[in-house]
Design a protein around this motif. Structure first.
Motif, PDB file in Angstrom:
ATOM      1  N   UNK A   1       0.825  -1.214   0.000  1.00  0.00           N
ATOM      2  CA  UNK A   1       0.000   0.000   0.000  1.00  0.00           C
ATOM      3  C   UNK A   1       0.861   1.267   0.000  1.00  0.00           C
ATOM      4  N   UNK A   2       1.927   1.261   0.810  1.00  0.00           N
ATOM      5  CA  UNK A   2       2.750   2.470   0.940  1.00  0.00           C
ATOM      6  C   UNK A   2       3.780   2.617  -0.181  1.00  0.00           C
ATOM      7  N   UNK A   3       4.298   1.493  -0.696  1.00  0.00           N
ATOM      8  CA  UNK A   3       5.391   1.560  -1.654  1.00  0.00           C
ATOM      9  C   UNK A   3       5.025   1.110  -3.060  1.00  0.00           C
ATOM     10  N   UNK A   4       3.889   0.456  -3.225  1.00  0.00           N
ATOM     11  CA  UNK A   4       3.547  -0.138  -4.512  1.00  0.00           C
ATOM     12  C   UNK A   4       4.132  -1.549  -4.596  1.00  0.00           C
ATOM     13  N   UNK A   5       3.523  -2.390  -5.398  1.00  0.00           N
ATOM     14  CA  UNK A   5       3.926  -3.799  -5.472  1.00  0.00           C
ATOM     15  C   UNK A   5       5.373  -3.961  -5.923  1.00  0.00           C
ATOM     16  N   UNK A   6       5.768  -3.258  -6.990  1.00  0.00           N
ATOM     17  CA  UNK A   6       7.124  -3.417  -7.525  1.00  0.00           C
ATOM     18  C   UNK A   6       8.194  -2.957  -6.539  1.00  0.00           C
ATOM     19  N   UNK A   7       7.975  -1.820  -5.901  1.00  0.00           N
ATOM     20  CA  UNK A   7       8.946  -1.304  -4.928  1.00  0.00           C
ATOM     21  C   UNK A   7       9.016  -2.217  -3.708  1.00  0.00           C
ATOM     22  N   UNK A   8       7.850  -2.753  -3.304  1.00  0.00           N
ATOM     23  CA  UNK A   8       7.822  -3.677  -2.168  1.00  0.00           C
ATOM     24  C   UNK A   8       8.639  -4.929  -2.482  1.00  0.00           C
ATOM     25  N   UNK A   9       8.472  -5.462  -3.676  1.00  0.00           N
ATOM     26  CA  UNK A   9       9.238  -6.643  -4.079  1.00  0.00           C
ATOM     27  C   UNK A   9      10.719  -6.299  -4.266  1.00  0.00           C
ATOM     28  N   UNK A  10      10.976  -5.069  -4.722  1.00  0.00           N
ATOM     29  CA  UNK A  10      12.349  -4.631  -4.977  1.00  0.00           C
ATOM     30  C   UNK A  10      13.189  -4.583  -3.699  1.00  0.00           C
ATOM     31  N   UNK A  11      12.526  -4.320  -2.563  1.00  0.00           N
ATOM     32  CA  UNK A  11      13.309  -4.228  -1.320  1.00  0.00           C
ATOM     33  C   UNK A  11      13.850  -5.599  -0.890  1.00  0.00           C
ATOM     34  N   UNK A  12      13.294  -6.674  -1.449  1.00  0.00           N
ATOM     35  CA  UNK A  12      13.842  -8.016  -1.169  1.00  0.00           C
ATOM     36  C   UNK A  12      15.154  -8.256  -1.927  1.00  0.00           C
ATOM     37  N   UNK A  13      15.412  -7.441  -2.937  1.00  0.00           N
ATOM     38  CA  UNK A  13      16.603  -7.626  -3.770  1.00  0.00           C
ATOM     39  C   UNK A  13      17.847  -6.995  -3.151  1.00  0.00           C
ATOM     40  N   UNK A  14      17.685  -6.145  -2.157  1.00  0.00           N
ATOM     41  CA  UNK A  14      18.837  -5.504  -1.522  1.00  0.00           C
ATOM     42  C   UNK A  14      19.324  -4.301  -2.306  1.00  0.00           C
ATOM     43  N   UNK A  15      20.295  -3.571  -1.756  1.00  0.00           N
ATOM     44  CA  UNK A  15      20.750  -2.330  -2.387  1.00  0.00           C
ATOM     45  C   UNK A  15      21.772  -2.518  -3.517  1.00  0.00           C
ATOM     46  N   UNK A  16      22.393  -3.690  -3.605  1.00  0.00           N
ATOM     47  CA  UNK A  16      23.450  -3.903  -4.615  1.00  0.00           C
ATOM     48  C   UNK A  16      22.860  -4.678  -5.788  1.00  0.00           C
ATOM     49  N   UNK A  17      22.810  -4.046  -6.963  1.00  0.00           N
ATOM     50  CA  UNK A  17      22.091  -4.624  -8.104  1.00  0.00           C
ATOM     51  C   UNK A  17      22.698  -5.919  -8.623  1.00  0.00           C
ATOM     52  N   UNK A  18      24.043  -6.039  -8.599  1.00  0.00           N
ATOM     53  CA  UNK A  18      24.673  -7.203  -9.210  1.00  0.00           C
ATOM     54  C   UNK A  18      24.552  -8.471  -8.355  1.00  0.00           C
ATOM     55  N   UNK A  19      24.220  -8.293  -7.072  1.00  0.00           N
ATOM     56  CA  UNK A  19      24.028  -9.470  -6.206  1.00  0.00           C
ATOM     57  C   UNK A  19      22.541  -9.759  -5.993  1.00  0.00           C
ATOM     58  N   UNK A  20      21.674  -8.904  -6.550  1.00  0.00           N
ATOM     59  CA  UNK A  20      20.217  -9.038  -6.381  1.00  0.00           C
ATOM     60  C   UNK A  20      19.669 -10.406  -6.790  1.00  0.00           C
ATOM     61  N   UNK A  21      20.132 -11.021  -7.921  1.00  0.00           N
ATOM     62  CA  UNK A  21      19.587 -12.336  -8.283  1.00  0.00           C
ATOM     63  C   UNK A  21      19.824 -13.415  -7.220  1.00  0.00           C
ATOM     64  N   UNK A  22      20.865 -13.259  -6.429  1.00  0.00           N
ATOM     65  CA  UNK A  22      21.143 -14.217  -5.350  1.00  0.00           C
ATOM     66  C   UNK A  22      20.353 -13.865  -4.089  1.00  0.00           C
ATOM     67  N   UNK A  23      20.303 -12.579  -3.769  1.00  0.00           N
ATOM     68  CA  UNK A  23      19.657 -12.118  -2.546  1.00  0.00           C
ATOM     69  C   UNK A  23      18.133 -12.257  -2.617  1.00  0.00           C
ATOM     70  N   UNK A  24      17.535 -11.942  -3.776  1.00  0.00           N
ATOM     71  CA  UNK A  24      16.073 -11.913  -3.895  1.00  0.00           C
ATOM     72  C   UNK A  24      15.407 -13.226  -3.474  1.00  0.00           C
ATOM     73  N   UNK A  25      15.818 -14.399  -4.020  1.00  0.00           N
ATOM     74  CA  UNK A  25      15.140 -15.638  -3.590  1.00  0.00           C
ATOM     75  C   UNK A  25      15.359 -15.961  -2.112  1.00  0.00           C
ATOM     76  N   UNK A  26      16.558 -15.630  -1.596  1.00  0.00           N
ATOM     77  CA  UNK A  26      16.825 -15.890  -0.175  1.00  0.00           C
ATOM     78  C   UNK A  26      15.916 -15.037   0.703  1.00  0.00           C
ATOM     79  N   UNK A  27      15.811 -13.738   0.370  1.00  0.00           N
ATOM     80  CA  UNK A  27      14.958 -12.830   1.136  1.00  0.00           C
ATOM     81  C   UNK A  27      13.478 -13.202   1.027  1.00  0.00           C
ATOM     82  N   UNK A  28      13.075 -13.643  -0.168  1.00  0.00           N
ATOM     83  CA  UNK A  28      11.680 -14.045  -0.377  1.00  0.00           C
ATOM     84  C   UNK A  28      11.333 -15.263   0.476  1.00  0.00           C
ATOM     85  N   UNK A  29      12.225 -16.253   0.488  1.00  0.00           N
ATOM     86  CA  UNK A  29      12.005 -17.453   1.320  1.00  0.00           C
ATOM     87  C   UNK A  29      11.991 -17.065   2.797  1.00  0.00           C
ATOM     88  N   UNK A  30      12.933 -16.208   3.186  1.00  0.00           N
ATOM     89  CA  UNK A  30      12.988 -15.730   4.572  1.00  0.00           C
ATOM     90  C   UNK A  30      11.685 -15.037   4.965  1.00  0.00           C
TER      91      UNK A  30
END
Length: 196
Positions: free
Chosen positions: A84-113
């Motif tokens: 509601x506050x950030x929008x769906x894409x931005x909300x999902x984006x925060x699971x990717x972390x701040x570093x773009x090149x490591x995002x593909x590794x971080x995103x699934x870990x954060x999502x499972x967490x």
């Protein structure tokens, strides 16, 4: 002049102020809008935890169906606030972390967490309350019949402590999850001013 029930009102007032203060410290002053939900969790869990101390009652939180429902409610609520506050894409984006090149590794870990959180909330609450009930029941069964209610009495203070701590842990974690997805309304505008 001391009036009957004044002690209970004082305790209730202190509890409400403590939860408000926690919200301000963890989420920020803008987080006070979540106070009704957090306080509802606190009252519901505390009352459910303490119910097991009364004869012929069992704590509802000593059943997985109740604790998982509470964990799922907290999970759905903070994700709803994040979307509601950030929008769906931005909300999902925060699971990717701040570093773009490591995002593909971080995103699934954060999502499972993130998806494990309702289960961890439910299991923690259930395990502690169920264990507390079983300890009281075992201690009571050590006494001869008709005096079984006397033996667990010294442990009642510990049970009240467990009930309070488990309530505190649940609402603390719920507030931490809310703090991850909720930001002060002026945060973006403030950032834009500095960018200029």
């Amino acid at each position: 002049l001391w009036q009957p029930g004044a002690g209970y009102m004082y305790t209730l007032e202190v509890s409400v102020l403590a939860v408000r203060s926690m919200i301000e410290d963890i989420i920020g002053p803008h987080g006070l809008k979540y106070f009704p939900v957090v306080m509802t969790f606190a009252v519901l869990i505390l009352v459910s935890n303490l119910m097991g101390l009364f004869p012929l009652f069992m704590s509802p939180t000593a059943a997985t169906s109740v604790t998982f429902a509470l964990g799922l409610s907290s999970f759905l609520y903070y994700n709803f606030i994040g979307i509601k506050e950030n929008g769906l894409l931005t909300h999902l984006k925060h699971f990717a972390g701040p570093i773009w090149w490591i995002a593909p590794l971080i995103f699934p870990i954060e999502l499972i967490s993130n998806f494990i959180r309702p289960f961890s909330l439910g299991i923690r609450l259930f395990g502690n309350l169920f264990a507390d009930e079983k300890v009281l029941e075992t201690v009571a069964n050590l006494a001869p019949p008709y005096t079984q209610w006397l033996l667990p009495l010294p442990l009642m203070g510990l049970s009240v402590f467990v009930a309070l701590v488990q309530t505190f842990v649940f609402i603390l974690l719920s507030q931490l999850y809310l703090s991850e997805v909720s930001h002060a309304p002026h945060a973006h505008a403030h950032g834009e001013e500095h960018a200029e």
